[in-house]
Design an enzyme around this catalytic site. Structure first.
Site, PDB file in Angstrom:
ATOM      1  N   ARG A  85     -38.232  -9.564  -9.137  1.00  0.00           N
ATOM      2  CA  ARG A  85     -38.472 -10.706  -8.517  1.00  0.00           C
ATOM      3  C   ARG A  85     -40.136 -10.761  -8.433  1.00  0.00           C
ATOM      4  NH1 ARG A  85     -35.951 -14.791  -3.718  1.00  0.00           N
ATOM      5  NH2 ARG A  85     -37.891 -15.834  -3.333  1.00  0.00           N
ATOM      6  N   ASP A  99     -30.115 -14.224   0.566  1.00  0.00           N
ATOM      7  CA  ASP A  99     -30.346 -14.696   1.776  1.00  0.00           C
ATOM      8  C   ASP A  99     -29.203 -14.133   2.697  1.00  0.00           C
ATOM      9  OD1 ASP A  99     -32.199 -16.660   1.172  1.00  0.00           O
ATOM     10  OD2 ASP A  99     -30.763 -17.895   0.309  1.00  0.00           O
ATOM     11  N   TYR A 204      -2.638 -10.550   7.626  1.00  0.00           N
ATOM     12  CA  TYR A 204      -2.624  -9.775   8.974  1.00  0.00           C
ATOM     13  C   TYR A 204      -2.444  -8.226   8.905  1.00  0.00           C
ATOM     14  CZ  TYR A 204      -3.601 -10.518  14.039  1.00  0.00           C
ATOM     15  OH  TYR A 204      -4.082 -10.367  15.104  1.00  0.00           O
ATOM     16  N   LYS A 321      10.247  -0.348   5.800  1.00  0.00           N
ATOM     17  CA  LYS A 321      10.367  -1.339   7.160  1.00  0.00           C
ATOM     18  C   LYS A 321      11.493  -2.352   6.667  1.00  0.00           C
ATOM     19  CE  LYS A 321       9.073  -3.258  10.977  1.00  0.00           C
ATOM     20  NZ  LYS A 321       8.869  -4.776  10.560  1.00  0.00           N
ATOM     21  N   ARG A 359       4.025  -8.749  13.470  1.00  0.00           N
ATOM     22  CA  ARG A 359       4.377  -9.371  14.698  1.00  0.00           C
ATOM     23  C   ARG A 359       4.335  -8.690  16.066  1.00  0.00           C
ATOM     24  NH1 ARG A 359       8.390 -11.346  10.580  1.00  0.00           N
ATOM     25  NH2 ARG A 359       8.375 -13.662  10.403  1.00  0.00           N
TER      26      ARG A 359
END
Ligand code: PAF
Length: 455
Positions: A85, A99, A204, A321, A359
């Site tokens: 640049r 930015d 989650y 599970k 949960r």
């Protein structure tokens, strides 16, 4: 995450090979003290004001760093220079523009730097890729990035277009938001003969999900993790509205274990107006959770079939599970001759034995303490089984008695079923699953243990 600060960066380029310039920045950021956790798709945008110049390509990055804000600014300026640049006219074309958009929850102002970025709320080319990374993102003033985007003029939003050539040029994890795009990638991978692993989740993420992802990353050319709270597998009185969600956190966690793509579609894209398909597997879906959650496994079978059709995975990974879900999905793949291997991954537990579950966050302190009876009762049953006990009623009674020592435990079921058919057995032969569902106040927990030889 190795670094202590979470930052969002906005990248732009409109000189030379624009996509290559952005890839260059993503590749070199670690040398400048910035670990890239996730990268948005590229967007093409007409430049703002200034001299006539080519369209920009823009991208947002989620990253982590130990640098202070001013040090981070100096680092990204050095990287811009390294990319070639040159000092340019104000608003002029540039090889690379980086930015700092957000830095933790920080609000910061110095002569050279304002955080959050001064213009970010007003720029569709900043907000569109940012929302791809993190649709729920809240700014330090509490306002949602999505709300800022929603109030921008339609003409400006329409001027920011997804840059689709990125599909071949992926360098870091990407978040795929649309069904169409996921399908295009799936087709391409199949044509290229790629071995693709799929880890379906409802987000989650915890260590249990990450164990699935790690297996997939180790066994496949690339891994897609879907994060989708599937509305059609929840009953009317269940916790769809309150199910915990944290897409930004999920993206960071998925990236940290090497997932290549997070697929996070909108419900309306998965189930457009008029969607009417249903899948009903008899037998295996009717016992245990199927008995108390009517329609649940139909919803699971539909979403998984759709995900398989979109991603076209070689392997799919599910946790032991949800032992009944695993058996149901094995049967689904077998009955429909789906060209995918269903892999079960052992339960991941907390140090004190409670099975990891999204949960678990609902449990208050007392329930969390009492919930330990679940794994304890399973371990006690295994001891009985290993000592030769084969009367299912005796084993189940021992499990129930142990769970009932916890005053808040409300047993929904304790059952011993064949590990493949999910049908109750009275004398365990071959591999069986001892499964239980127990409520602690409003939180329903499930757990299980496999007994007998692995078949
Ligand atoms: O186990 C889950 O999280 C969900 O049931 C699944 C398999 C992702 C389908 O929505």
């Amino acid at each position: 995450m190795a670094f202590s600060h979470r930052v969002y960066l906005g990248l732009g380029s409109n000189l030379g090979d624009r996509a290559a310039n952005l890839r260059y920045a993503v590749r070199r950021l670690p040398e400048f003290g910035v670990e890239v956790l996730a990268a948005s798709p590229l967007y093409q945008t007409a430049p703002w004001g200034g001299v006539a110049q080519p369209d920009f390509l823009n991208q947002a990055l989620l990253a982590a760093t130990d640098l202070a804000p001013a040090e981070l600014l100096a680092a990204v300026k050095r990287l811009e220079e390294a990319a070639g640049r040159l000092p340019t006219v104000f608003w002029g074309p540039r090889v690379l523009d980086i930015d700092i958009l957000l830095y933790d929850e920080l609000t910061f102002q110095s002569e050279r730097l304002t955080i959050p970025h001064r213009e970010m709320k007003n720029r569709a080319f900043v907000l569109a890729p940012l929302l791809d990374l993190s649709p729920e993102l809240a700014l330090p003033d509490g306002e949602r990035a999505a709300a800022c985007y929603a109030r921008l003029p339609e003409a400006e939003k329409a001027g920011v277009r997804l840059y689709v050539e990125r599909i071949g040029g992926k360098t870091h994890m990407e978040v795929i938001k649309t069904v169409a795009e996921m399908q295009e990638l799936g087709r391409r991978w199949r044509a290229e003969g790629k071995k693709v692993g799929l880890v379906p989740t409802m987000g989650y993420l915890h260590e249990g999900h990450l164990a699935l992802a790690k297996r997939s990353v180790a066994e496949n050319d690339l891994t897609v993790m879907s994060v989708f709270v599937n509305p059609i597998q929840f009953g009317a009185n269940e916790d769809l509205a309150t199910y915990p969600r944290d897409l930004a956190g999920d993206v960071a966690k998925a990236a940290s274990v090497g997932v290549d793509y997070v697929f996070a579609p909108e419900p309306a894209d998965m189930y457009p107006e008029g969607f009417a398909a249903s899948i009903n597997l008899t037998g295996v879906t009717e016992t245990l959770c199927g008995a108390s959650r009517p329609g649940h496994f139909q919803g699971v079978c539909v979403v998984i079939t759709k995900l398989f059709n979109l991603v076209q995975p070689t392997n799919a990974y599910f946790g032991q599970k949800d032992g009944q879900q695993l058996a149901v999905l094995k049967k689904l793949a077998r009955d429909f001759n789906m060209p995918v291997k269903i892999n079960g991954v052992p339960i991941v537990r907390e140090a004190d034995g409670l099975a990891k579950s999204s949960r678990n966050v609902y449990l208050d302190e007392e329930c969390r303490k009492q919930a330990l009876v679940l794994n304890q009762s399973l371990q006690a049953a295994k001891k009985l089984y290993d000592a030769g006990e084969r009367d299912a009623e005796v084993i189940k009674a021992a499990v129930r008695a142990h769970i009932q020592t916890a005053s808040l435990a409300d047993i929904e079921y304790v059952e011993i079923v064949d590990a493949l058919t999910m049908q109750p057995v009275s004398r365990p032969e071959g591999q069986v699953m001892l499964a239980l569902a127990v409520r602690f106040k409003t939180t329903r927990l499930i757990d299980n243990i496999l007994l007998g030889p692995d078949e």
